[in-house]
Design a protein around this motif. Structure first.
Motif, short mmCIF file in Angstrom:
data_model
loop_
_atom_site.label_atom_id
_atom_site.label_comp_id
_atom_site.label_asym_id
_atom_site.label_seq_id
_atom_site.Cartn_x
_atom_site.Cartn_y
_atom_site.Cartn_z
N ALA A 90 0.53 -1.38 0.48
CA ALA A 90 -0.25 -0.05 0.30
C ALA A 90 0.56 1.05 0.29
O ALA A 90 0.31 2.36 -0.46
CB ALA A 90 -0.56 -0.12 1.37
N GLN A 91 2.23 0.86 0.55
CA GLN A 91 2.99 2.66 0.70
C GLN A 91 3.74 2.28 -0.51
O GLN A 91 3.39 3.62 -0.67
CB GLN A 91 4.21 1.86 1.47
CG GLN A 91 5.07 3.06 1.68
CD GLN A 91 5.96 3.03 2.76
OE1 GLN A 91 6.56 1.78 3.22
NE2 GLN A 91 7.17 3.70 3.21
N VAL A 92 4.17 1.31 -1.61
CA VAL A 92 4.65 2.35 -2.00
C VAL A 92 3.38 2.16 -3.41
O VAL A 92 3.83 3.24 -4.30
CB VAL A 92 5.13 0.65 -2.82
CG1 VAL A 92 5.45 0.44 -4.53
CG2 VAL A 92 6.29 0.32 -2.03
N LEU A 93 2.54 1.68 -3.60
CA LEU A 93 1.13 2.27 -4.22
C LEU A 93 0.80 3.80 -3.99
O LEU A 93 1.18 4.02 -5.29
CB LEU A 93 -0.13 1.09 -4.23
CG LEU A 93 -0.32 0.01 -4.86
CD1 LEU A 93 -0.95 -0.85 -3.95
CD2 LEU A 93 0.26 -0.48 -6.41
N ARG A 94 0.35 4.05 -2.81
CA ARG A 94 1.05 5.77 -2.57
C ARG A 94 1.59 6.36 -3.36
O ARG A 94 1.09 6.87 -3.58
CB ARG A 94 0.24 5.79 -0.91
CG ARG A 94 -1.04 5.29 -0.70
CD ARG A 94 -1.27 5.21 1.07
NE ARG A 94 -2.22 5.08 1.42
CZ ARG A 94 -1.95 4.36 1.98
NH1 ARG A 94 -1.25 4.08 2.19
NH2 ARG A 94 -2.68 3.26 2.25
N GLU A 95 2.59 5.61 -3.03
CA GLU A 95 3.70 7.04 -3.31
C GLU A 95 4.34 7.18 -4.59
O GLU A 95 4.60 8.10 -5.73
CB GLU A 95 5.19 5.90 -2.81
CG GLU A 95 5.64 6.41 -2.07
CD GLU A 95 6.62 5.22 -0.87
OE1 GLU A 95 7.10 4.62 -1.84
OE2 GLU A 95 7.08 5.14 -0.15
N HIS A 96 3.27 5.99 -5.53
CA HIS A 96 3.50 6.23 -6.88
C HIS A 96 2.10 6.64 -7.60
O HIS A 96 1.69 7.00 -8.57
CB HIS A 96 3.52 4.85 -7.88
CG HIS A 96 4.79 4.18 -7.49
ND1 HIS A 96 5.86 4.73 -8.38
CD2 HIS A 96 5.34 3.41 -6.92
CE1 HIS A 96 7.09 4.76 -8.10
NE2 HIS A 96 7.20 3.64 -7.17
N GLY A 97 1.24 7.35 -6.53
CA GLY A 97 -0.49 8.47 -6.86
C GLY A 97 -1.26 7.13 -7.10
O GLY A 97 -2.56 7.97 -7.77
N PHE A 98 -1.09 5.97 -6.53
CA PHE A 98 -2.41 4.94 -6.95
C PHE A 98 -3.50 5.13 -5.64
O PHE A 98 -2.75 5.53 -4.49
CB PHE A 98 -2.27 3.88 -6.69
CG PHE A 98 -1.31 2.93 -7.81
CD1 PHE A 98 -2.34 1.91 -8.80
CD2 PHE A 98 0.30 3.58 -8.38
CE1 PHE A 98 -1.71 1.78 -9.36
CE2 PHE A 98 0.55 2.18 -9.71
CZ PHE A 98 0.09 2.02 -9.65
N VAL A 99 -4.33 5.08 -5.76
CA VAL A 99 -5.13 5.57 -4.82
C VAL A 99 -6.59 4.16 -4.55
O VAL A 99 -6.83 3.67 -5.63
CB VAL A 99 -6.29 6.94 -5.15
CG1 VAL A 99 -6.07 8.04 -5.35
CG2 VAL A 99 -7.43 6.82 -6.66
#
Length: 171
Positions: free
Chosen positions: A43-52
């Protein structure tokens, strides 16, 4: 060595082997805590790349990040490099399946835009496959101009709609 000593030695050796096998079989699979930690890191990596997070999983509308030139499906230069970094990061946290949705602006026929958006999604999927995401685990879709992100006929709105969205399904 007598026969009795040899038999005892053999029995002790056999007992030690059985005990070692039994202990090896007792190793437990990853715990719930390890699974939760892996999910938090993903989840952290996804958020860092702009995913919601959405109902379908994690979604990235790549406007501003992965826009295409007018009438183009080419992934090159900085856009490609950014996608490669993202793909490697996703593989690194165990993301093994994606949906890639291509989009187009409202210029041109609906049939042409459907094909163009599909080519855009295929272009992105190819780069992601090169980063280690199994090609057969990438679902590719083209939506043409049917799902605009920005409404309007200005060049800025049209440019926002020449994009690809990535969805990491709920795992």
């Amino acid at each position: 060595m007598t026969m009795q000593t040899t038999s005892r030695f053999f029995l002790r050796l056999l007992w030690l082997c059985a005990a070692a096998l039994a202990l090896g079989a007792c190793q437990s699979p990853p715990t719930a805590a390890a699974d939760a930690q892996a999910a938090a890191r993903r989840a952290q990596v996804l958020r860092e790349h702009g995913f919601v997070q959405t109902e379908e999983g994690w979604e990235l509308q790549m406007s501003g990040k992965l826009l295409f030139d007018f009438n183009s499906d080419v992934m090159a230069g900085e856009r490609r490099e950014m996608l490669v970094r993202m793909g490697r990061a996703l593989v690194g946290v165990g993301v093994g399946a994606l949906r890639v949705e291509g989009h187009a602006d409202d210029q041109g026929s609906a049939d042409y835009n459907d094909r163009l958006s599909l080519r855009r999604a295929q272009s992105v999927a190819q780069v992601l496959a090169e980063t280690g995401i199994p090609r057969e685990r990438i679902d590719i879709r083209g939506y043409g101009a049917s799902r605009p992100l920005a409404i309007g006929t200005s060049e800025a709105a049209r440019q926002e709609n020449r994009r690809v969205a990535l969805i990491v399904p709920v795992q």
